[in-house]
Design a protein around this motif. Structure first.
Motif, short mmCIF file in Angstrom:
data_model
loop_
_atom_site.label_atom_id
_atom_site.label_comp_id
_atom_site.label_asym_id
_atom_site.label_seq_id
_atom_site.Cartn_x
_atom_site.Cartn_y
_atom_site.Cartn_z
N LEU A 277 0.90 -0.96 0.08
CA LEU A 277 -0.13 -0.13 -0.14
C LEU A 277 0.80 0.98 0.00
CD1 LEU A 277 -2.82 -1.09 2.36
CD2 LEU A 277 -2.47 -1.09 0.16
N ASP A 278 2.21 1.19 0.70
CA ASP A 278 2.92 2.24 0.40
C ASP A 278 4.50 1.82 -0.36
OD1 ASP A 278 4.57 4.68 0.47
OD2 ASP A 278 3.89 5.44 2.24
N ARG A 279 5.22 1.68 -1.19
CA ARG A 279 6.32 1.42 -1.49
C ARG A 279 7.44 1.74 -0.89
NH1 ARG A 279 8.06 0.25 -7.20
NH2 ARG A 279 9.99 0.48 -6.15
N ASP A 280 7.29 2.60 -0.19
CA ASP A 280 8.03 3.17 0.55
C ASP A 280 8.46 3.45 1.78
OD1 ASP A 280 9.79 4.36 -2.11
OD2 ASP A 280 8.17 6.24 -1.94
N GLN A 281 7.04 2.56 2.56
CA GLN A 281 6.99 3.16 4.00
C GLN A 281 6.86 2.27 4.55
OE1 GLN A 281 8.71 5.13 5.99
NE2 GLN A 281 7.46 4.90 7.69
N ASN A 282 7.10 0.90 5.59
CA ASN A 282 6.90 0.03 6.48
C ASN A 282 7.21 -0.72 7.68
OD1 ASN A 282 5.10 -2.15 6.91
ND2 ASN A 282 6.61 -3.24 5.62
N PRO A 283 7.42 0.02 8.03
CA PRO A 283 7.64 -0.29 9.62
C PRO A 283 7.17 -1.94 10.32
CG PRO A 283 7.06 1.81 10.16
CD PRO A 283 6.58 0.97 8.67
N GLY A 284 6.04 -0.96 10.50
CA GLY A 284 4.71 -2.24 11.00
C GLY A 284 5.84 -2.33 12.77
N ILE A 285 3.92 -2.12 13.53
CA ILE A 285 4.43 -2.78 14.42
C ILE A 285 3.83 -4.04 14.94
CG2 ILE A 285 3.18 -1.90 16.94
CD1 ILE A 285 2.79 0.70 15.54
N ASP A 286 4.38 -5.07 15.80
CA ASP A 286 4.28 -6.05 16.21
C ASP A 286 3.77 -6.61 17.63
OD1 ASP A 286 4.86 -8.15 14.83
OD2 ASP A 286 7.45 -7.82 14.81
N MET A 287 2.83 -7.15 18.50
CA MET A 287 2.47 -7.56 19.90
C MET A 287 2.75 -8.88 20.19
SD MET A 287 0.15 -4.56 17.77
CE MET A 287 -0.25 -5.21 16.76
N ILE A 288 3.04 -8.98 20.81
CA ILE A 288 3.07 -10.38 21.25
C ILE A 288 2.17 -10.47 23.26
CG2 ILE A 288 4.83 -11.87 22.46
CD1 ILE A 288 6.51 -12.01 20.27
N GLY A 289 1.51 -11.42 22.92
CA GLY A 289 1.00 -11.33 24.80
C GLY A 289 -0.14 -12.09 24.59
N ALA A 290 -1.29 -12.97 25.97
CA ALA A 290 -1.85 -13.38 25.99
C ALA A 290 -2.99 -13.55 25.60
CB ALA A 290 -1.11 -14.06 27.38
N ARG A 291 -3.83 -14.33 25.74
CA ARG A 291 -5.85 -13.84 25.47
C ARG A 291 -6.19 -15.66 26.03
NH1 ARG A 291 -5.51 -12.90 19.24
NH2 ARG A 291 -5.23 -15.24 18.82
N VAL A 292 -7.23 -15.12 26.70
CA VAL A 292 -8.25 -15.80 27.07
C VAL A 292 -9.52 -16.06 26.39
CG1 VAL A 292 -9.90 -16.29 29.09
CG2 VAL A 292 -7.40 -16.10 29.60
N ASN A 293 -10.08 -16.71 25.81
CA ASN A 293 -10.84 -17.61 24.73
C ASN A 293 -12.87 -18.05 25.92
OD1 ASN A 293 -9.13 -16.98 22.60
ND2 ASN A 293 -8.47 -18.19 23.16
N TRP A 294 -13.63 -17.37 25.33
CA TRP A 294 -14.59 -17.70 26.45
C TRP A 294 -15.48 -18.26 25.62
CZ3 TRP A 294 -15.63 -20.26 31.33
CH2 TRP A 294 -16.87 -20.64 31.34
N ARG A 295 -15.80 -19.55 25.22
CA ARG A 295 -17.33 -20.27 24.21
C ARG A 295 -19.06 -19.88 24.77
NH1 ARG A 295 -15.36 -22.09 19.52
NH2 ARG A 295 -17.65 -23.83 19.16
N LEU A 296 -19.46 -19.33 23.34
CA LEU A 296 -20.62 -18.99 24.55
C LEU A 296 -21.59 -20.07 23.65
CD1 LEU A 296 -20.46 -15.69 23.20
CD2 LEU A 296 -20.36 -16.04 24.92
#
Length: 178
Positions: A159-178
């Motif tokens: 989407l922009d050939r000159d710019q792409n630093p990106g951001i990474d997120m690392i973590g934990a999540r909890v899932n609850w089935r309804l």
């Protein structure tokens, strides 16, 4: 501008056509240094909340993925918040599984940001970004599971050939089935 009210409206609108099958929430380190990004000067913690649909039978040719929509709110003033929507797959038999996913994210980072010391642009290059992710999880019960996950947002230089630093997120999540 904080993105939470926008994210809530978009999430509600996108989730409405599908029955929510699972809700999830987690805490993530924001702006983690990985080979997929360079330093944007951001940090802090993210709180992510979202919903997933049941597996989509009509997408059998893609392995019956589930649709997901989530919002991510960064703890630092001026940090990047975003909302994302996409597809994810749960792979594995037994209590341990892998959940890859791909989607698109809309974020509120500055349109132009330059590191004052290096003079390198650290903005994300476009308002809409790709959102690949992967998690490894375990089922604690029929309804409850936990995951360690990595979420990445960037434009992949498409989407922009000159710019792409990106951001990474690392973590934990909890899932609850309804």
């Amino acid at each position: 501008m904080r993105l939470l009210p926008i994210a809530a409206c978009i999430a509600a609108g996108l989730a409405a056509p599908a029955q929510a099958e699972e809700v999830f929430g987690g805490i993530y380190a924001h702006g983690v240094d990985t080979p997929f990004t360079f330093d944007t000067g951001e940090g802090g913690l993210d709180v992510q909340i979202g919903v997933r649909s049941d597996r989509i039978q009509a997408l059998d040719f893609l392995g019956k993925p589930a649709a997901h929509v989530f919002g991510s709110l960064n703890s630092r003033e001026g940090g990047t918040d975003f909302v994302a929507a996409g597809l994810s797959w749960t792979i594995g038999a037994g209590p341990v599984y892998v959940r890859p996913g791909i989607g698109l994210a809309l974020h509120n980072a500055p349109e132009l940001r330059v590191d004052p010391e290096t003079r390198i642009r650290t903005d994300l290059g476009s308002r809409i970004l790709f959102e690949p992710e992967i998690a490894i999880g375990t089922n604690l019960s029929e309804r409850l599971s936990v995951e360690a996950s990595w979420v990445h947002i960037s434009n992949a230089r498409l989407l922009d050939r000159d710019q792409n630093p990106g951001i990474d997120m690392i973590g934990a999540r909890v899932n609850w089935r309804l």
